[in-house]
Design a protein around this motif. Structure first.
Motif, mmCIF file in Angstrom:
data_model
loop_
_atom_site.group_PDB
_atom_site.id
_atom_site.type_symbol
_atom_site.label_atom_id
_atom_site.label_comp_id
_atom_site.label_asym_id
_atom_site.label_seq_id
_atom_site.Cartn_x
_atom_site.Cartn_y
_atom_site.Cartn_z
ATOM 1 N N SER A 1 0.847 -1.186 0.000
ATOM 2 C CA SER A 1 0.000 0.000 0.000
ATOM 3 C C SER A 1 0.891 1.247 0.000
ATOM 4 O O SER A 1 2.089 1.165 0.263
ATOM 5 N N LYS A 2 0.315 2.389 -0.327
ATOM 6 C CA LYS A 2 1.070 3.648 -0.360
ATOM 7 C C LYS A 2 1.742 3.889 0.988
ATOM 8 O O LYS A 2 1.141 3.707 2.040
ATOM 9 N N LYS A 3 3.027 4.252 0.943
ATOM 10 C CA LYS A 3 3.876 4.544 2.100
ATOM 11 C C LYS A 3 4.303 3.301 2.884
ATOM 12 O O LYS A 3 4.986 3.420 3.907
ATOM 13 N N GLU A 4 3.944 2.119 2.418
ATOM 14 C CA GLU A 4 4.393 0.897 3.098
ATOM 15 C C GLU A 4 5.882 0.689 2.821
ATOM 16 O O GLU A 4 6.357 0.862 1.710
ATOM 17 N N VAL A 5 6.621 0.313 3.871
ATOM 18 C CA VAL A 5 8.069 0.119 3.767
ATOM 19 C C VAL A 5 8.368 -1.341 3.464
ATOM 20 O O VAL A 5 7.878 -2.247 4.143
ATOM 21 N N LEU A 6 9.178 -1.569 2.431
ATOM 22 C CA LEU A 6 9.544 -2.927 2.017
ATOM 23 C C LEU A 6 10.775 -3.414 2.775
ATOM 24 O O LEU A 6 10.840 -4.564 3.188
ATOM 25 N N PHE A 7 11.771 -2.543 2.927
ATOM 26 C CA PHE A 7 12.919 -2.863 3.790
ATOM 27 C C PHE A 7 13.449 -1.583 4.405
ATOM 28 O O PHE A 7 13.185 -0.487 3.922
ATOM 29 N N LYS A 8 14.202 -1.741 5.503
ATOM 30 C CA LYS A 8 14.680 -0.596 6.272
ATOM 31 C C LYS A 8 16.199 -0.472 6.182
ATOM 32 O O LYS A 8 16.897 -1.424 5.837
ATOM 33 N N VAL A 9 16.684 0.701 6.551
ATOM 34 C CA VAL A 9 18.125 0.948 6.640
ATOM 35 C C VAL A 9 18.751 -0.048 7.619
ATOM 36 O O VAL A 9 18.143 -0.393 8.636
ATOM 37 N N ASP A 10 19.955 -0.500 7.277
ATOM 38 C CA ASP A 10 20.774 -1.369 8.136
ATOM 39 C C ASP A 10 20.250 -2.795 8.280
ATOM 40 O O ASP A 10 20.716 -3.544 9.134
ATOM 41 N N THR A 11 19.274 -3.189 7.439
ATOM 42 C CA THR A 11 18.856 -4.591 7.431
ATOM 43 C C THR A 11 19.595 -5.325 6.319
ATOM 44 O O THR A 11 19.968 -4.726 5.310
ATOM 45 N N LEU A 12 19.824 -6.607 6.512
ATOM 46 C CA LEU A 12 20.530 -7.403 5.507
ATOM 47 C C LEU A 12 19.583 -7.804 4.382
ATOM 48 O O LEU A 12 18.451 -8.229 4.637
ATOM 49 N N PRO A 13 20.018 -7.669 3.135
ATOM 50 C CA PRO A 13 19.158 -8.042 2.004
ATOM 51 C C PRO A 13 19.017 -9.554 1.880
ATOM 52 O O PRO A 13 19.995 -10.282 2.016
ATOM 53 N N ARG A 14 17.792 -9.983 1.611
ATOM 54 C CA ARG A 14 17.512 -11.407 1.437
ATOM 55 C C ARG A 14 16.870 -11.713 0.092
ATOM 56 O O ARG A 14 16.710 -12.876 -0.277
ATOM 57 N N TYR A 15 16.488 -10.642 -0.662
ATOM 58 C CA TYR A 15 15.745 -10.836 -1.899
ATOM 59 C C TYR A 15 16.207 -9.877 -2.993
ATOM 60 O O TYR A 15 16.719 -8.796 -2.710
ATOM 61 N N TYR A 16 15.948 -10.280 -4.238
ATOM 62 C CA TYR A 16 16.013 -9.390 -5.397
ATOM 63 C C TYR A 16 14.596 -8.846 -5.587
ATOM 64 O O TYR A 16 13.627 -9.604 -5.510
ATOM 65 N N PHE A 17 14.476 -7.535 -5.846
ATOM 66 C CA PHE A 17 13.172 -6.913 -6.035
ATOM 67 C C PHE A 17 13.083 -6.268 -7.411
ATOM 68 O O PHE A 17 14.036 -5.646 -7.882
ATOM 69 N N GLN A 18 11.897 -6.390 -8.038
ATOM 70 C CA GLN A 18 11.646 -5.752 -9.332
ATOM 71 C C GLN A 18 10.193 -5.289 -9.372
ATOM 72 O O GLN A 18 9.283 -6.037 -9.005
ATOM 73 N N VAL A 19 9.983 -4.063 -9.811
ATOM 74 C CA VAL A 19 8.642 -3.466 -9.789
ATOM 75 C C VAL A 19 7.772 -4.036 -10.914
ATOM 76 O O VAL A 19 8.177 -4.061 -12.069
ATOM 77 N N ILE A 20 6.583 -4.481 -10.553
ATOM 78 C CA ILE A 20 5.575 -4.928 -11.527
ATOM 79 C C ILE A 20 4.670 -3.749 -11.882
ATOM 80 O O ILE A 20 4.400 -3.484 -13.052
ATOM 81 N N SER A 21 4.205 -3.049 -10.857
ATOM 82 C CA SER A 21 3.354 -1.870 -11.070
ATOM 83 C C SER A 21 3.544 -0.913 -9.901
ATOM 84 O O SER A 21 3.976 -1.312 -8.816
ATOM 85 N N GLY A 22 3.208 0.363 -10.128
ATOM 86 C CA GLY A 22 3.381 1.364 -9.091
ATOM 87 C C GLY A 22 4.777 1.952 -9.109
ATOM 88 O O GLY A 22 5.510 1.845 -10.100
ATOM 89 N N LYS A 23 5.166 2.548 -7.976
ATOM 90 C CA LYS A 23 6.486 3.176 -7.855
ATOM 91 C C LYS A 23 7.046 2.937 -6.465
ATOM 92 O O LYS A 23 6.314 3.033 -5.473
ATOM 93 N N ILE A 24 8.350 2.671 -6.418
ATOM 94 C CA ILE A 24 9.070 2.476 -5.159
ATOM 95 C C ILE A 24 10.180 3.521 -5.088
ATOM 96 O O ILE A 24 10.876 3.750 -6.081
#
Length: 198
Positions: free
Chosen positions: A18-41
């Motif tokens: 949803s709008k303004k929802e956070v997907l990941f935060k500063v200083d967290t370790l990455p576990r996934y590759y992300f790619q936008v299907i629709s919308g904007k990040i």
């Protein structure tokens, strides 16, 4: 970027935000590759005074957050949905398998990352020394040429808000508004129903 069929083949999942929802935060370790299907990040940081600085805005087909994934480093920024969005999420191990088994995809990711490094180097130089008008023109021209790939002779409707332009250039929103009005008077750009056209 990576085709939907290939992402599905390697087990990617769709994540709805949803709008303004956070997907990941500063200083967290990455576990996934992300790619936008629709919308904007957007990827963003905040200084001690709470001022936002946008690292980048990513739309349909764009990936984001890969450098820490490759380097085993924590994220240097937040990833937040600018509007209601859907992204592909592919587990890190599967992402590396995909790259090893698909060299053309690996090359395209490398080209994208090189382009982002070029953008960062360009914008850092502009932000540190140039006037607000110059910074904003550089930003608009970069989005026109490199993000939306619109030929120079064609008009470009800027989709960024004044606030986003401020956050991408390190300017105050009031300064952005004044600079845009000044550039309109100089006929460097046009305003059509409050939208910037360059």
């Amino acid at each position: 970027m990576i085709s939907n069929d290939l992402l599905k083949k390697y087990g990617a999942e769709k994540v709805h935000l949803s709008k303004k929802e956070v997907l990941f935060k500063v200083d967290t370790l990455p576990r996934y590759y992300f790619q936008v299907i629709s919308g904007k990040i957007k990827m963003n940081n905040f200084n001690e005074d709470g001022k936002e600085f946008i690292q980048g805005i990513f739309s349909e087909g764009s990936s984001f957050g890969e450098p820490p994934l490759f380097a085993d480093l924590t994220y240097p920024a937040y990833a937040e949905a600018v509007e209601e969005s859907t992204v592909w999420r592919l587990e890190k191990k599967k992402f590396f398998e995909l790259l090893k088994e698909n060299s053309e995809v690996h090359l395209s990711i490398t080209k994208v990352l090189a382009g982002r490094l070029h953008y960062k180097a360009t914008m850092v130089a502009e932000i540190s020394s140039e006037s607000p008008e110059h910074r904003l023109l550089k930003l608009i021209d970069y989005f026109k040429t490199h993000i939306h790939k619109i030929p120079d002779e064609e008009p470009y409707l800027v989709e960024l808000s004044r606030q986003q332009m401020a956050d991408l250039t390190g300017l105050r929103v009031e300064t952005v508004i004044r600079a845009i009005k000044s550039m309109e008077k100089k006929r460097i750009l046009q305003l059509q129903s409050h939208k910037i056209v360059r």
